[in-house]
Design a protein around this motif. Sequence first.
Motif, short mmCIF file in Angstrom:
data_model
loop_
_atom_site.label_atom_id
_atom_site.label_comp_id
_atom_site.label_asym_id
_atom_site.label_seq_id
_atom_site.Cartn_x
_atom_site.Cartn_y
_atom_site.Cartn_z
N ILE A 1 -9.08 7.98 10.22
CA ILE A 1 -9.95 8.45 9.12
C ILE A 1 -9.63 7.69 7.84
CG2 ILE A 1 -10.41 10.44 7.63
CD1 ILE A 1 -10.12 12.21 10.09
N LEU A 2 -8.32 7.52 7.57
CA LEU A 2 -7.90 6.80 6.37
C LEU A 2 -8.44 5.38 6.37
CD1 LEU A 2 -6.11 6.60 3.81
CD2 LEU A 2 -4.28 5.84 5.29
N GLN B 1 0.80 -1.23 0.00
CA GLN B 1 0.00 0.00 0.00
C GLN B 1 0.83 1.28 0.00
OE1 GLN B 1 -2.33 -0.79 3.42
NE2 GLN B 1 -0.73 -0.39 4.87
N GLY B 2 2.12 1.18 -0.19
CA GLY B 2 2.94 2.38 -0.23
C GLY B 2 3.67 2.60 1.08
N TRP B 3 4.82 3.28 0.99
CA TRP B 3 5.64 3.45 2.18
C TRP B 3 4.95 4.34 3.20
CZ3 TRP B 3 11.36 4.43 0.35
CH2 TRP B 3 11.77 3.31 -0.40
N PHE C 1 -9.34 7.34 1.32
CA PHE C 1 -8.19 8.21 1.08
C PHE C 1 -8.55 9.68 0.96
CE2 PHE C 1 -4.74 10.05 -1.42
CZ PHE C 1 -3.68 9.65 -0.65
N VAL C 2 -9.73 10.01 0.36
CA VAL C 2 -10.04 11.42 0.11
C VAL C 2 -10.18 12.23 1.41
CG1 VAL C 2 -11.66 13.00 -1.00
CG2 VAL C 2 -11.05 10.86 -2.13
N PRO C 3 -11.00 11.76 2.38
CA PRO C 3 -11.07 12.51 3.65
C PRO C 3 -9.71 12.61 4.33
CG PRO C 3 -12.77 10.84 3.56
CD PRO C 3 -11.88 10.58 2.40
N GLY D 1 -7.80 15.90 5.35
CA GLY D 1 -7.32 16.08 6.72
C GLY D 1 -5.87 16.50 6.75
N ILE D 2 -5.04 15.86 5.93
CA ILE D 2 -3.61 16.21 5.88
C ILE D 2 -3.46 17.67 5.46
CG2 ILE D 2 -1.50 15.86 4.53
CD1 ILE D 2 -1.42 13.63 6.20
#
Lengths: 413, 172
Positions: free
Chosen positions: A356-357, A211-213, A362-364, A368-369
């Motif tokens: 939240i993720l 899923q990515g680092w 991913f969008v929210p 948030g970020i």
Amino acid sequence: MTNNAASELTLQAVPSWMPAFLVAPMIGGLSLADLIALVVLLLFVLNFVMIEIWMERKVAGHIQLRRGPLHVGPHGSLQSPADVLKLLTKEDLTPVAADPIVFPMAPYLVFVPVFLTFLVIPWGPLVLFGNFVIRPFDLGLVYMVAIPAMQGIGLVMAGWSSGNKYSLLGSARVVAQLISYELPMVIALLGVAMMAESLNLTTIVESQMKQGWNVFLQPIGFLVFFLATMSEMSRAPFDIAVAESEIVGGPFVEYSGMRWGMFYLAEFAAVCLNSALSTALFLGGWELFPGSRALGLGWISDQFGLLFFMGKMIVLVLIIQWARFALPRLRIDQLMDFAWKFLLPAGFVNFILTAILQVFGFVPFAIGIGLTLAFAAVLLATYQARRSPSTVALIRTAAAAAVPTSQGVGLPV
Amino acid sequence: MELSALAFYVVAGVTLVAALGVVVARSVVYAALLLILSLVMTGLIYLLLLADFLALIQILVYGGTVSILLLFALMLTPPETRPELNHRGWALGAVASGALFVLLLVASLADKWPAAGGTRHISLVDLGRALFSTWAVPFEVASVVLLVALLGALTIARSTTPGSKIAPRASA
């Protein structure tokens, strides 16, 4: 370091990380392969520490426009072995005021927890050798928090037993620092555990490959973890516990010879350890670059992963060394403020964003970020505006006052 | 004797000796250090019972954090004001601890306890599931108790200077 086959040999009933050194041989959790692995690991740590010390002196030299060690071996590379020989031949002094039992015991209690934590690190695979990990332990994340916490006791014992007030001050600072920075570190790790849905370090690395680092998915968490571990091991700019210019050297003041060397060893081993942990938890462990699996290049990581792991680890070590010589030491109140007013809230924000993720997608999370970064920017701007005049401004004012004006008023020189 | 049983007796023996040392030692710092040893050894006993999560938490909470705070508090008291430990109250202490021992003995004999090395290893997943389903209410109650204790500690720490809402900042 042993391969997968060896770690499967251990008894099913025994928790897979058993070599807690004392208990394990007694209940049959320690095989011959484990013993060999431990010896190899110890040799690796000792040698890496020597290389690290040489690197640090070179980094320091070049940052300060010097050349660093130069004469023993090519580019001074044999300086560290020479220093070790010197330390071994030096006399071990025990001060009269020191406690005769606790004083000699403390250095070992500082090094052993650091070494034990190396057991859970997933170093990654290397062709012909298999996968290097001593214990792919299901509770790896808890273990790597619990065992180094014991180190504080060793430092406090060293400071108290030396019978020196600087040592005692140093250990008081160690305690304040360890207790404050452990919290944000653990909170940052919660995010990692939630991403991987596991506490096993090997699983965490493998989930990052899917899923990515974590450094991209958990940027705040990485920052908090990296800074908190840097402080935990008392590295500059967080080295108030050993601050030479204030308390001469903290808990180690009275130590000499190889006992002092043990503290030094523990410090540099901790730098290696924490870089390795950051690599495994946030930088994708032994993966070559993020998303390499999707491009069909996963086999490179599967064959030579160990090398990439070491490479990332060394880069982090260099960053830690760079910070030491580029940044001034924090005052103790700044250090406490940093832990409680910056790192801890940031850790909580990271925790909530990760939740939240995981729940809303991913969008929210991205929103948030973005909101967090905007909020941080506003905070920083107001802080800069409200800040007391900087040192440069103070010097300018003083200089302006010192210049004789037409009335002939100025500071006496 | 079975190896796991031998390991248990060794670890339990060290735990007991260290615990006895806590009571007997005349130096407060020695007593504290022996207490730490005894707490860590208790963690090893959990390990022998295959409760590895509990063992790690024991080492983290008692071996690391609580004992460091204890040592810290000891060191902040200057040696002159630190009372020399004496053993004058030993008879009362023996009676009290004896009574507690009998109570615990009766309570533990009433239940069947797992033997060292022989039990099933409970995974963290099972533990988490049990904590958040079967034992969710006690778990939440425990967290509320901890929160109350935290707030209480804050209140006590802040009320050092009468009249002020917040305790003065330690001078840098």
